[in-house]
Write an enzyme that holds these catalytic residues in place. Sequence first.
Site, short mmCIF file in Angstrom:
data_model
loop_
_atom_site.label_atom_id
_atom_site.label_comp_id
_atom_site.label_asym_id
_atom_site.label_seq_id
_atom_site.Cartn_x
_atom_site.Cartn_y
_atom_site.Cartn_z
N HIS A 197 74.51 57.86 40.09
CA HIS A 197 73.49 57.05 39.43
C HIS A 197 72.14 57.74 39.48
O HIS A 197 71.61 57.99 40.57
CB HIS A 197 73.42 55.69 40.12
CG HIS A 197 72.46 54.74 39.51
ND1 HIS A 197 71.46 54.11 40.23
CD2 HIS A 197 72.32 54.29 38.23
CE1 HIS A 197 70.78 53.31 39.44
NE2 HIS A 197 71.26 53.40 38.22
N HIS A 257 63.04 56.87 34.22
CA HIS A 257 63.57 55.52 34.11
C HIS A 257 62.52 54.50 33.69
O HIS A 257 62.74 53.72 32.76
CB HIS A 257 64.18 55.09 35.45
CG HIS A 257 64.73 53.70 35.44
ND1 HIS A 257 63.95 52.59 35.71
CD2 HIS A 257 65.98 53.23 35.17
CE1 HIS A 257 64.69 51.50 35.61
NE2 HIS A 257 65.92 51.86 35.29
#
Length: 251
Positions: free
Chosen positions: A14, A56
């Site tokens: 991730h 992100h």
Amino acid sequence: MAAAPFTIPRLIGHRGAARHAPENTLSGMRTAALQGALWVELDVKLTADDVPVLLHDDDLNRTTNGHGPAAQMDFVEMRKLDAGSWFSREFRGEKVPTLAEAIQAAQLLDLGLNLEIKPCPGRDEQTAGIALSLALSLWPADRPPPLISSFSVEALEMAKTVAPHWPRGYLMDKVPANWAEIADRLDVTTININAKRETAVTVAAYRATGRQVLAYTVNDKNDALRLFTWGVQSLFTDTPKGLLQGLTGRG
């Protein structure tokens, strides 16, 4: 040469290996590979001058020493930022990588990719179009294609237009009532779910569409085993080595 078959591994790093290295960095990709990950998930957005980078958040505050909206900073200025020291001194001087650098690193590390289109507000179609046009131009024909995922329906619609033969993943958190209609319209290959929100019944409903179900973000062995029992195909994890060891029983 024909492209290699598209196969999703049981575990995907991730944002690289987010528990062990700064997320969405080349160091994170290298760490994930060293920990045994076969794939990594990375977030892609645009700078003010439309350079696809790995990031992100909509702003720069959390994962760099910069401040303010990412969409308002040109790449030359963003490149001056430190994207590693917030995590630890070991990664001081880490740069915000470009998508092009990440694709090159994936080839060198023999990593598969899940590219999540993570647009800043109002830049959904633009981000998907620019990022995937670049990715298509750089992706080797003999490597398995990346999985292109997003929470943004608009981004996935653009992905379907720009890279129609690359698999798409529909990311969901709070699941809309018409999720099945959206998945059909986007012709997605996977449904990517929040592991904390789902049950055996909901996973069965997703699987009944004939699609693979991927779950985020799972770092605990018992959670992983439960999700696999429900029929989840693959898990996103911040700690590839730790979860691999937990599932195999190897210390």
